[in-house]
Write an enzyme that holds these catalytic residues in place. Structure first.
Site, PDB file in Angstrom:
ATOM      1  N   ASP A   1       9.377   2.348  33.235  1.00 17.97           N
ATOM      2  CA  ASP A   1       9.416   2.857  34.601  1.00 17.97           C
ATOM      3  C   ASP A   1       8.061   2.637  35.280  1.00 17.97           C
ATOM      4  OD1 ASP A   1      10.558   4.447  36.787  1.00 17.97           O
ATOM      5  OD2 ASP A   1       9.130   5.984  36.153  1.00 17.97           O
TER       6      ASP A   1
ATOM      7  N   ASP B   1       6.969   4.425  38.960  1.00 20.51           N
ATOM      8  CA  ASP B   1       6.508   5.658  39.621  1.00 20.51           C
ATOM      9  C   ASP B   1       6.500   6.810  38.638  1.00 20.51           C
ATOM     10  OD1 ASP B   1       6.324   4.455  42.197  1.00 20.51           O
ATOM     11  OD2 ASP B   1       8.472   4.656  42.446  1.00 20.51           O
TER      12      ASP B   1
END
Length: 263
Positions: free
Chosen positions: A7, A9
C-alpha cells in the site's frame, strides 16, 4: 520466492511526509530482487505522478511498479466493454487519464457507466448528475471504497464517502474495484506472476489492505503507521474480524520479522 503488494497512503507516506523506514524497505526489496508492486486505492494520480511523488520523498520506484485503482477500473471496464464505452466520470486526473488511455469516451450525457473515484471538487450538482444517470440505467463502478484517507493534516474523506451519498440517493450499489475487492487483487497478483500463497500484502488499513489480501489467499502484514495505529489496532482488528499474519509497528519491524527463520 515471495512477492509483495504494498500500500502507499499510510504505509510508505502520509501526504507529503515519508513514513520512517519506507525508503529502506523499498531499497531492501530492490537489493534482494524481490518482486513487488505498489498497489494503491488512491485514484487521483497516474503511476508516473506516484513515482515522482515518491522520488520527492526519497523513495525511488519506477512507474511500472505502481498499480492504481484507476488502472484497475480501466482494465475491468475494458474486459466488460463490448459496444458500451461511454463513461461519465467523477474523479481526478489519474482516473481520467487511465480511462482515456484504453479508449473510453468521457461524456456528460447518456453514459453506459458512471465511474467514480476520489473527487476533491465534488458538489451537489455532481451528485445529482450521477444519480440521474444511474436511475437511467448506467452501471456504477467505484474505484475504491475507502471512506477515510490519511493526509498531512489527519484523516480526510475518501471515495467511499462520496459513494455512500450516491448510493443512498440512487439506490444503486457500485461494482467496487479497489481493495478489498478481489478484482484489483487478482489483477495485481497476475502482474507479479506468482501464486497468491507466495504473495505478502502489506498495508495500514485492516478493512481494505488486510481483507483484500485475506480474501485473495495472500499472506498479510498490518503496519501501524496510518489508519491502524498502536492505540487503535485492537479495535480495528475486532471491527474487521480479521487476524493478519503479522502486525508490525512499521516496515523495519516487518523486515526484521520476515527475515527470521520462521518466514
Amino acid at each position: 520466492m515471495n512477492g509483495f503488494l504494498i500500500d502507499l497512503d499510510g504505509t510508505l507516506y502520509r501526504g507529503h511526509e515519508p513514513i520512517p523506514h519506507a525508503a529502506a524497505f523499498i531499497a531492501w526489496l530492490q537489493a534482494e530482487r524481490l518482486p513487488y508492486l505498489l498497489v494503491t486505492n488512491n485514484s487521483s494520480r497516474t503511476p508516473e505522478q506516484v513515482s515522482e511523488h515518491l522520488l520527492a520523498l526519497g523513495i525511488e520506484v519506477p512507474a511500472a511498479a505502481v498499480y492504481t485503482s484507476s488502472q484497475a477500473a480501466a482494465q475491468y471496464l475494458t474486459e466488460q466493454r463490448g459496444v458500451r464505452q461511454r463513461v461519465h466520470m467523477i474523479g481526478e486526473a489519474g482516473l481520467r487519464i487511465a480511462l482515456e488511455a484504453v479508449g473510453f469516451d468521457l461524456v456528460e450525457t447518456t453514459p453506459d457507466y458512471v465511474v467514480q473515484g476520489i473527487d476533491r471538487s465534488f458538489t451537489y450538482a455532481k451528485l445529482t448528475e450521477a444519480v440521474r444517470h444511474l436511475k437511467d440505467g448506467a452501471t456504477y463502478v467505484l474505484t475504491n471504497p475507502d471512506r477515510m484517507l490519511p493526509s498531512d493534516g489527519g484523516l480526510m474523506p475518501g471515495a467511499g464517502s462520496l459513494a455512500a451519498a450516491i448510493t443512498a440517493a440512487s439506490g444503486v450499489e457500485p461494482v467496487v474495484i479497489g481493495k478489498p475487492s478481489p478484482i484489483i487483487m487478482a489483477y495485481a497478483i497476475e502482474r507479479l506472476g506468482l501464486p497468491a500463497a507466495d504473495v505478502w500484502v502489506i498495508g495500514d488499513n485492516v478493512h481494505t489492505d488486510i481483507r483484500g489480501g485475506a480474501v485473495s489467499g495472500c499472506r498479510t502484514a498490518l503496519v501501524l503507521t496510518g489508519v491502524a495505529t498502536p492505540d487503535n489496532v485492537q479495535e480495528q482488528l475486532a471491527s474487521a474480524g480479521l487476524t493478519p499474519d503479522l502486525v508490525c509497528t512499521d516496515l523495519q519491524h516487518f523486515m526484521d520479522q520476515f527475515q527470521t527463520p520462521a518466514n
